[in-house]
Design an enzyme around this catalytic site. Structure first.
Site, PDB file in Angstrom:
ATOM      1  CB  CYS A   2      -0.947  -0.001   1.184  1.00  0.00           C
ATOM      2  SG  CYS A   2      -1.823  -1.565   1.386  1.00  0.00           S
ATOM      3  CE  LYS A 580       8.805  -3.619  -8.417  1.00  0.00           C
ATOM      4  NZ  LYS A 580       9.182  -4.625  -9.426  1.00  0.00           N
TER       5      LYS A 580
END
Length: 585
Positions: A2, A580
């Site tokens: 996030c 990621k």
């Protein structure tokens, strides 16, 4: 995981917050929200799905002060159960199961006796356990934002027109390149004209302003369809930048890894590599180099497993932590565990100079891949391999196992890598045709031998990450020990087949697949003698590259996965359920 963005400026900051969240989408999320200080209340807009939906919903929202974030739906029970019970007893009503809501109520309760927002947040953070990065606003104190971090990344952006905070510099390049990197346990108060930083005990602290070397263009898509495609084609430049440290010299020096590298590396007797996901595959490939060229034993551990098992500590081994972001929670925790066992010889291989893993290691090598937005790592992986090959040569030299002639040859090969990779990228049209042939399959098998087995592992990971095709990788010699039972006409078999010392063994393995009716897709070298027949499709790379061949052979596997995902219509840059930067355990 996030991301958060915060802004205090002299004008409407909502467009800045939205654009910042767009730059953080790569971190993974399933919903997003924005909160700004309105005339009489905190105004909130929330959306399930992409940031674009939040942008539409906040079209009529404006304020000079606000915060925004992307988030995953939480799982499991909250960590602050005792705090939750305490606040409930005070009359606070919880509307969710998130720990974040506990923090908000805690700050509100402290504001009753400590009206200064920074003081209230500081006292609240003293009670928090675990990793966090938070930004707080209060309608009663307009124009002010308080942020704090512990474990999770957070930096400040400073400018003449306002001050900002975000999880990543890419979110702030739109407004400033002047960045302040907060340390764990820092708390900062931002207004449009000032920044004040302190520790959680209240003592003031100064942090330097760094001018980011990133440009706004570096995080823009340009003429490419997806960031993953852009980053695949940026690999020649990324490798050139990463290896620029070698310069024009014909020799390589330990100082590349830090001033103390010469003495430290001379005293080690083993190397332990800690990493997760794609980074672990670079470590597995490097193990072949380190043992074959440098003659030093090497072990590779999945970071999330290493710290939960009883291991034998070796104070003379070098701990190598590999991470693209430098904030990978499992790798960072494994590094700290290794150091707690008395293993203080540490090296970070990372793409972010200011990251936690870099700061906590004695030595470092910064891969200059530039920002990598696509969740499926590409250029970060090849630059990690380049860094690990440099490490191999340095260790070999320190141990007296690298002749001047070998050193010169390897350095010349590394300098030629960008050109060699560029030639491999020219295979994209043929690889696109291959992708169309098996994109409708449900399963795929990847094969490799020796130092190319980890490359097969990386190819399988890429395919499953972005196309959602189930893929497995095996050492080709293991086919007869089980995987051959799966081979049929509906299961494509992709093989990495460089013309190296194991090519004859690999040819035998490929014939085993052929005999079972399997369809082979073989990435071979130009001088290999593997014939193309019915059921055996061959793509030949322009040149054989010896020990550095893994860096070339992973490129077509990246392109294969990318084009298979295009055919299937998946979200290439933001695959489902993935992030990621995995900054939580």
């Amino acid at each position: 995981m996030c991301g958060i963005v915060a802004a205090a400026a002299g004008n409407n900051i909502v467009p800045v917050l939205i654009e910042g969240l767009k730059k953080l989408e790569y971190r993974g999320y399933d919903s997003a929200g924005i909160a700004v200080v309105g005339p009489s209340a905190i105004e909130r807009v929330r959306a399930v799905g992409r940031v674009a939906e939040l942008e539409t919903g906040s079209a009529n929202t404006a304020s000079p002060t606000g915060i925004a974030h992307t988030r995953w739906a939480t799982h499991g029970v909250p960590s602050y159960e005792s705090l939750r019970s305490e606040l409930t007893a005070q009359g606070y009503v919880f509307t969710s199961d998130t720990d974040t809501e506990s923090i908000a109520h805690l700050v509100e309760s402290l504001l009753k006796t400590e009206p200064d927002l920074m003081t209230a947040v500081r006292l609240a953070c003293q009670r928090l356990v675990g990793a966090y990065a938070i930004a707080v606003i209060d309608q009663r104190q307009p124009g002010k934002i308080v942020v704090s971090r512990e474990g999770s990344p957070l930096l400040l952006g400073v400018s003449d027109t306002g001050n900002y905070a975000a999880s990543d510099a890419s979110a702030l390049l739109q407004v400033t390149r002047n960045m302040v990197y907060l340390e764990n346990g820092d708390i900062a108060e931002l207004t449009a004209s000032s920044v004040r930083i302190a520790r959680l005990d209240g003592s003031p602290v100064e942090r330097p302003v760094n001018v980011s070397q990133l440009s706004a263009a570096a995080v823009e898509l340009g003429n490419f369809r997806h960031f993953m495609q852009k980053e695949i084609f940026e690999q020649p430049e990324a490798l050139a930048n990463t290896l620029e440290i070698i310069g024009g010299s014909k020799s390589i020096q330990p100082g590349i890894f830090g001033a103390e590298a010469g003495n430290l590396l001379a005293d080690i007797d083993h190397i332990l590599i800690l990493a997760c996901g794609t980074s672990s595959h670079s470590g597995f490939a490097a193990r072949y180099w380190l043992e074959a060229i440098a003659g030093i034993p090497c072990t590779v551990e999945i970071a999330s497993e290493y710290r939960y098992r009883t291991s034998v500590a070796n104070p003379r081994q070098l701990i190598v932590a590999i991470s693209q972001s430098g904030e990978t929670a499992d790798t960072l925790a494994a590094l700290r565990h290794a150091k707690a066992l008395g293993q203080l010889n540490t090296l970070a291989i990372c793409n972010v100079p200011e990251s936690a893993i870099v700061r906590e290691c004695a030595l470092r090598f910064i891969t200059r891949a530039g920002p990598e937005i696509g969740v499926a790592s590409t250029k970060a992986f090849t630059t990690q391999l380049a860094a690990l090959f440099v490490l191999t040569l340095v260790v070999a030299k320190v141990r007296g196992r690298l002749s001047a002639e070998q050193e010169s040859t390897y350095i010349d090969q590394m300098r030629h890598l960008p050109v060699a990779v560029h030639k491999v990228l020219e295979l994209e049209p043929a690889i696109e045709t291959w992708a169309k042939r098996f994109a409708d399959k449900q399963h795929a098998l990847f094969l490799g031998r020796g130092r190319h087995y980890p490359i097969a592992m990386e190819g399988a990971l890429k395919l499953k990450e972005i196309s959602y095709i189930h893929a497995e990788a095996y050492p080709a010699g293991e086919l007869k020990h089980g995987p051959l039972a799966l081979v049929d006409a509906n299961m494509p078999v992709i093989s990495v087949a460089p013309n190296d010392e194991l090519i004859d063994k690999l040819k035998s393995n490929l014939k085993e697949v052929q005999a079972r009716g399997g369809e082979l897709y073989v990435f071979a070298d130009g001088d290999s003698e593997i014939p193309e027949t019915d059921g055996v499709h061959i793509l030949r790379l322009p040149e054989h590259y010896g020990q550095l061949s893994p860096i070339l052979h992973v490129i077509p596997l990246q392109l294969l996965s990318y084009h298979a995902a295009l055919v299937k219509g998946t979200d290439v840059d933001k695959p489902r359920n993935l992030a990621k930067s995995v900054t939580v355990e």
